[in-house]
Design a protein around this motif. Structure first.
Motif, PDB file in Angstrom:
ATOM      1  N   GLY A   4      33.990  -1.441  91.741  1.00 56.79           N
ATOM      2  CA  GLY A   4      35.233  -0.946  91.177  1.00 56.79           C
ATOM      3  C   GLY A   4      35.316   0.562  91.305  1.00 56.79           C
ATOM      4  O   GLY A   4      34.349   1.279  91.038  1.00 56.79           O
ATOM      5  N   VAL A   5      36.480   1.047  91.746  1.00 52.61           N
ATOM      6  CA  VAL A   5      36.718   2.479  91.902  1.00 52.61           C
ATOM      7  C   VAL A   5      37.905   2.859  91.021  1.00 52.61           C
ATOM      8  O   VAL A   5      38.962   2.212  91.073  1.00 52.61           O
ATOM      9  CB  VAL A   5      36.985   2.855  93.374  1.00 52.61           C
ATOM     10  CG1 VAL A   5      37.320   4.337  93.503  1.00 52.61           C
ATOM     11  CG2 VAL A   5      35.774   2.514  94.235  1.00 52.61           C
ATOM     12  N   PRO A 127      32.254  -3.647  82.821  1.00 57.04           N
ATOM     13  CA  PRO A 127      33.362  -4.612  82.806  1.00 57.04           C
ATOM     14  C   PRO A 127      34.420  -4.261  83.852  1.00 57.04           C
ATOM     15  O   PRO A 127      34.647  -3.089  84.164  1.00 57.04           O
ATOM     16  CB  PRO A 127      33.929  -4.480  81.388  1.00 57.04           C
ATOM     17  CG  PRO A 127      32.810  -3.914  80.578  1.00 57.04           C
ATOM     18  CD  PRO A 127      32.061  -3.008  81.503  1.00 57.04           C
ATOM     19  N   SER A 128      35.068  -5.269  84.374  1.00 51.29           N
ATOM     20  CA  SER A 128      36.215  -5.086  85.256  1.00 51.29           C
ATOM     21  C   SER A 128      37.454  -4.875  84.396  1.00 51.29           C
ATOM     22  O   SER A 128      37.770  -5.706  83.542  1.00 51.29           O
ATOM     23  CB  SER A 128      36.395  -6.317  86.148  1.00 51.29           C
ATOM     24  OG  SER A 128      37.710  -6.384  86.663  1.00 51.29           O
ATOM     25  N   ILE A 129      38.159  -3.760  84.612  1.00 51.97           N
ATOM     26  CA  ILE A 129      39.377  -3.519  83.839  1.00 51.97           C
ATOM     27  C   ILE A 129      40.398  -4.618  84.110  1.00 51.97           C
ATOM     28  O   ILE A 129      41.069  -5.104  83.201  1.00 51.97           O
ATOM     29  CB  ILE A 129      39.964  -2.136  84.178  1.00 51.97           C
ATOM     30  CG1 ILE A 129      38.998  -1.015  83.761  1.00 51.97           C
ATOM     31  CG2 ILE A 129      41.314  -1.956  83.483  1.00 51.97           C
ATOM     32  CD1 ILE A 129      38.839  -0.819  82.288  1.00 51.97           C
ATOM     33  N   LEU A 176      32.416  -2.269  75.048  1.00 50.45           N
ATOM     34  CA  LEU A 176      32.311  -1.467  76.265  1.00 50.45           C
ATOM     35  C   LEU A 176      33.434  -1.876  77.221  1.00 50.45           C
ATOM     36  O   LEU A 176      33.512  -3.022  77.646  1.00 50.45           O
ATOM     37  CB  LEU A 176      30.949  -1.654  76.924  1.00 50.45           C
ATOM     38  CG  LEU A 176      30.693  -0.811  78.185  1.00 50.45           C
ATOM     39  CD1 LEU A 176      30.723   0.679  77.875  1.00 50.45           C
ATOM     40  CD2 LEU A 176      29.340  -1.188  78.808  1.00 50.45           C
ATOM     41  N   VAL A 177      34.290  -0.925  77.569  1.00 48.25           N
ATOM     42  CA  VAL A 177      35.401  -1.152  78.485  1.00 48.25           C
ATOM     43  C   VAL A 177      35.047  -0.706  79.899  1.00 48.25           C
ATOM     44  O   VAL A 177      35.480  -1.303  80.880  1.00 48.25           O
ATOM     45  CB  VAL A 177      36.661  -0.420  77.965  1.00 48.25           C
ATOM     46  CG1 VAL A 177      37.786  -0.429  78.993  1.00 48.25           C
ATOM     47  CG2 VAL A 177      37.122  -1.037  76.651  1.00 48.25           C
ATOM     48  N   GLY A 178      34.260   0.366  80.012  1.00 46.12           N
ATOM     49  CA  GLY A 178      33.874   0.849  81.332  1.00 46.12           C
ATOM     50  C   GLY A 178      32.655   1.746  81.267  1.00 46.12           C
ATOM     51  O   GLY A 178      32.480   2.503  80.309  1.00 46.12           O
TER      52      GLY A 178
END
Length: 254
Positions: A4-5, A127-129, A176-178
């Motif tokens: 993920g970027v 995590p993937s948003i 945790l979101v990112g």
């Protein structure tokens, strides 16, 4: 599975005019909501608005809570580059292929005093948003951390966050979101957590109690142990501040 970027941008507004961040948030969220109707992969550079694309996805638009350590006034935005390096990130780079007049954002001239952008690469286990949004996740408050780490230690620090800190904070109502390694440097890591006011206050009191400064609540000594462990990876400033999601942005409650 591609990494993920993301892109994190901090925007400041001076002099002290509280209408400017509101005007900017209104403009930005409305502009990107229109982009959500575009076809996947479709993008163009338009005069006054910069690039139009659904693959450069404004997933978070936040008003920074100044009392928690931000300069006043500040907006923080988080963008998901769908498709990673070859997707939304490539589209953003393409606008610099030939510096034309429609590159410049005339529609928001004089609103922003300054902006600082950081490209982020998701750490293993982050995590993937997009996955969180599919789940319908949103929080009324977010905790934003920037940590200056020893050169090359960002991924090690973030692994420790995932394994040691995240389970403890989860017990205190923080998700945790990112967890991100800042790209094009080797000395910074960023984390983002979803929470609410009650959980935030409870966390502060549990730490105070562990320090012997609050005898009316249960102490959590793991919070102090983490700070000692974190110093094994840190070399400079570490700061956590609070963000309030702007209504209409994707990580804001509906």
């Amino acid at each position: 599975m591609r990494r993920g970027v993301y892109l994190l941008e901090e925007v400041e507004f001076h002099p002290m005019n509280s209408r400017r961040p509101l005007e900017y948030l209104r403009w930005l969220t409305a502009y990107k909501q229109e982009d959500d109707r575009l076809a996947e992969g479709a993008h163009e550079l338009t005069e006054g608005l910069s690039i139009r694309s659904r693959d450069i996805d404004l997933v978070g638009a936040f008003y920074a809570v100044g009392i928690s350590g931000h300069p006043q006034f500040k907006v923080v935005t988080l963008w998901d580059c769908h498709g990673g390096w070859d997707g939304g990130w490539r589209q953003m780079l393409e606008i610099y292929d030939d510096v034309q007049k429609n590159l410049f954002l005339s529609d928001i001239d004089d609103l922003r005093h300054g902006a600082f952008s950081r490209p982020l690469g998701a750490a293993p286990g982050s995590p993937s948003i997009a996955g969180l949004l599919d789940e319908g996740y949103a929080a009324p408050l977010y905790l934003f951390e920037s940590a200056r780490v020893r050169p090359g230690a960002a991924l090690d620090y973030l692994a420790a966050v995932r394994e040691e800190r995240a389970p403890v904070l989860a017990e205190h109502g923080h998700r945790l979101v990112g967890a991100y390694e800042v790209q094009f440097c080797d000395t910074e890591a960023v984390t983002l957590w979803g929470t609410d006011i009650d959980a935030h206050l409870g966390l502060q009191r549990a730490r105070d109690a562990a320090l012997g400064m609050d005898d009316e609540t249960e102490p959590d000594h793991r919070l102090l142990s983490w700070r000692k462990q974190a110093r094994e990876y840190l070399e400079g400033d570490w700061r956590e501040t609070l963000l309030s999601p702007y209504p209409g942005s994707k990580l804001a409650p509906g």
